[in-house]
Design an enzyme around this catalytic site. Structure first.
Site: not given
Ligand code: NAD
Length: 765
Positions: A171, A191, A168, A128
């Site tokens: 993901e 994370e 992310g 992210a």
């Protein structure tokens, strides 16, 4: 808030070093914080981490222009989407919007049958974009919208991982129907290392793809794997040789030829159904997390999410659990501490007067003096990274013994499957024993690890001066002696430096690099680089007795010694500190190191027992009873055969009580809170002096030293960060109280008083 929940994620990787971190005053708070590249307004997550009140200021944050883009082109019947947001393609506003627009465009074009999604630059998507926190709510599509669009596509989408796919980024790939990758692409959900969890569906989609057990291992470890391993795990469908985009398009054509089916992980249920009714998977994960991530909050949250993926029934119910657990991680103080440590590790490499482009020497060969506990371990550090090393001892016996210990260490690693037999042989072949200084002359760096005695060390440096080639680094592994005195024994003090490894040197990550008054910036830069080469975390310290770590620890152990004489027991003290999260308490540590070391030294020096410091009296009495610690099975604790965890012994408590009596100290109950403060506040107080005197460059360097060299719990962020979280004013008030009760050893550090008076923190120093 929800948008932010899905826009977090700082991959714990140097990939993101492209976002240059600097300390600058925040425009919003006026306080200095880590900020990112100058043309980004601030480093969002960190700002949030450091100043939660920032959330309340969100409406003052201006909307940003869309950042990053996704190129769209067609190649025959395939739409090719290429994420372009240099240097590492974070999921910035323009990328999220581009993903959404690209899929819509592909869906609207009847000539397009399938989509390939890849990255320009060196990453697929590295995570992210934390720099956009706050503005993310108003700029471009949210990550959720983009992910829903990808996952909702009626045409198959192949994610083609050209490089890093972290957090992310992975993901996003899990929202595509298929995944291919180049063999060098690292894939991970890191994370957990920041106290968070993959909150964009990672905890729900991964178990559906690879099963709960593999997903748990992958997410809880946070360790990335390369694409071939990811393929074995089932995360990647195919590793592509040759041109990735061509390979991905060919793969898309195979899918189309087979009927063009989409494959939505959210609808895949066979893996989780197989895991349903098998609670052992989660019990096992809890056991592993307790062993490898003791005291960490996020792993339990991850386990709950994966349990929900298996048991909650439908995908959306699991996503709800994930959102709740993510919010809990986000609000947890551990997340703040871990993010502090993340940046502290990157900061400690920066030395204000040693520019980044300082010339460094390539260290291709090494020498170590002394093959004892430390010399042997240091030699292993070099051999482990393929650097040949000559080890010098005084006598053949000592050399043989030392080399034997090294071999045993490698054999233990072999038995545990950590190295292969070939690696053992390679590493041993890099080690050469010697009894002659002349054999060391060609080494690029020499590290002295002889007895901790300044006269012995000065003699060694005089000899090194004669044999070492010009320009070689001449270093000492002293625990706290004066590096300048050793440098003065040579005619090249600019090449002399302290390289303080921690025991066991081949395992401990910390390296204190001790700059002498004449150490050149090239010597410092080369030594810091050597730390990296040896896979250590190098922290620069000034040359003062005990440097950073050992200087601070003195007050800690002194207080532990005092509180047991005033009424606590060694077992209470160890219990309080291990409960706090220390790897072991001070008396367990004493037993490990050996109580006899100090006792023998005092005897040798002929110190009158009446002049032995009172805090060493109990240990000396134990030694008189031949209780030397773990080495002979009895110390403060009693150890069973080969056991490292001891049992408390009432006899020791009697000895402690007797010692208090002899010293005329009246015992009283001391509560756990006082024990904790009395042991930890000396670290903070001395840390302030170390900072003020410029021995440490920054408070976060002190935190790094304590976390990596002394077993301080990482979830606290280190003693200095922890103290700030307690409130420096509260810490100072207690220190003043202790000063009144226990004397001037508790005199507050001037820096602490000044910071409290001015309402400032360590970031202001
Ligand atoms: P040690 O007693 O285990 O080893 C010292 C070795 O040096 C012995 O093998 C001895 O034979 C050899 N030696 C002594 N004088 C020599 C000389 N003139 N030439 C060649 N070899 C010589 O000691 P250690 O624990 O390895 O400590 C070594 C140094 O590392 C000390 O300065 C110590 O303070 C420092 N250190 C120790 C630790 C620790 O936990 N043991 C941690 C960090 C730093």
């Amino acid at each position: 808030m929800n948008t932010f929940l899905h826009d977090y994620g700082v991959p714990d990787t140097d990939t993101l070093s492209g976002l240059i971190l600097m300390k600058t005053p925040s425009r919003l708070t006026g306080r200095p914080f880590f900020t990112s590249h100058p043309n980004l307004p601030f480093y969002g997550l960190i700002q949030y981490a450091c100043a939660p009140h920032i959330l309340r200021s969100r409406n003052r944050i201006p909307t940003m222009a869309l950042k990053g883009q996704v190129h769209y082109e067609t190649r025959g019947d395939i739409a090719l989407l290429t994420v372009d947001n240099p240097p590492v393609n974070p999921l910035s506003s323009g990328v999220r919007q581009g993903l959404l627009d690209g899929v819509e465009k592909a869906l609207a074009n009847d000539a397009v049958k399938a989509v390939v999604l890849t990255g320009a630059n060196r990453a697929f998507i590295a995570g992210a974009d934390i720099s956009e926190f706050g503005a993310a709510a108003t700029a471009g599509a949210s990550l959720n919208e983009a992910l829903n669009k990808l996952e909702g596509s009626s045409k198959p989408i192949v994610a083609a991982l050209n490089g890093t796919a972290f957090g992310g980024g992975l993901e996003v790939a899990l929202c595509c129907d298929y995944r291919v990758a180049v063999a060098t692409a690292p894939v991970g959900l890191p994370e957990v290392k920041l106290g968070l969890l993959p909150g964009a569906g990672g905890t729900q989609r991964l178990p559906r793809l690879v099963g709960a057990s593999r997903a748990l291992n992958f997410i809880i470890s946070g360790e990335p794997v390369l694409a071939p391993e990811a393929a074995e795990l089932g995360i990647i469908d195919r590793v592509i040789d040759g041109d990735l985009v061509d390979g991905a398009i060919a793969y898309a054509h195979e899918i189309l030829a087979a009927g063009g089916k989409t494959r939505k992980i959210r609808n895949e249920s066979s893996a989780v159904e197989a895991d349903r009714g098998n609670p052992d998977i989660f019990a096992e994960a809890r056991k592993t997390a307790a062993a490898t991530m003791r005291g960490r909050f996020a792993p339990e949250m991850i386990i709950r999410c994966v349990e929900a993926a298996v048991n909650a029934g439908d995908f959306d119910a699991g996503m709800k659990v994930e959102a709740e657990c993510f919010a809990q991680c986000l609000n947890h103080p551990q997340r703040q501490s871990l993010i502090h440590m993340f940046f502290a590790e990157r900061e400690c490499a920066k030395i204000p007067d040693v520019p980044k482009d300082t010339k460094t020497v390539d260290l291709k060969s090494a020498a170590v003096i002394g093959c004892g506990t430390m010399g042997g371990g240091i030699a292993m550090c070099f051999a482990n990274v393929g650097i040949p090393v000559t080890i010098l001892e005084m006598e053949q016996d000592a050399l043989d013994r030392g080399m034997g210990v090294i071999r045993k260490n490698y054999e233990r690693m072999l038995a545990r499957g950590r190295i292969t037999e070939a690696e053992l042989n390679e590493r041993m072949a890099l080690l050469t024993g010697s009894l002659a200084y002349e054999d060391l002359g060609s080494a690029d760096v020499v590290i002295e690890a002889v007895y901790e005695n300044i006269d012995v060390k000065v003699e060694v440096f005089k000899k090194l001066e004669q044999v070492m080639k010009q320009g070689a680094i001449i270093a000492s592994n002293t625990s706290g002696l004066d590096v300048d005195k050793m440098a003065a024994a040579t005619s090249r003090p600019q090449d002399v430096i302290g390289l303080h490894f921690f025991s066991p040197a081949n395992i401990m990550r910390l390296l204190e690099v001790v700059r002498g008054k004449d150490s050149s910036i090239e010597t410092i830069a080369t030594s810091m680089k050597l730390g990296k080469t040896l896979n250590k975390l190098a922290v620069l310290s000034g040359n003062a007795p005990g440097f950073i770590g050992n200087r601070m620890v003195a007050g800690y152990t002194r207080q532990a010694g005092e509180v047991i004489l005033q009424g606590a027991t060694p077992y209470q003290v160890d219990g309080v500190l291990t409960q706090f999260g220390m790897a072991m308490g001070p008396f367990q540590m004493n037993d490990l190191v050996g109580l006899d070391l100090g006792w023998r030294a005092r005897k040798l020096a002929g110190i009158d027992p009446a002049n032995v410091p009172i805090t060493a009296r109990v240990a000396d009495k134990l030694c008189e009873l031949e209780r030397f610690g773990q080495k002979n099975g009895r110390g403060f604790y009693i150890y069973g055969d080969n056991s490292r965890s001891g049992t408390p012994d009432p006899e020791v408590v009697e000895i402690v009580e007797q010692t208090s009596k002899e010293l005329g100290i009246e015992r009283r109950p001391i509560d756990d809170d006082e024990v904790l403060k009395r042991c930890l506040y000396p670290l903070v107080n001395e840390g302030c002096r170390i900072l003020e005197q410029g021995i440490a460059i920054r408070a976060s360097d002190i935190d790094i030293v304590y976390l990596n060299g002394y077993g301080f719990p990482d979830v606290t962020g280190g003693p200095m960060f922890w103290a700030e979280q307690q409130g420096l004013d509260n810490v100072l008030a207690d220190i003043r109280k202790f000063q009144k009760e226990y004397g001037d050893a508790w005199e507050p550090a001037p820096l602490l008083e000044r910071l409290v008076a001015e309402g400032k923190g360590f970031g202001d120093v």
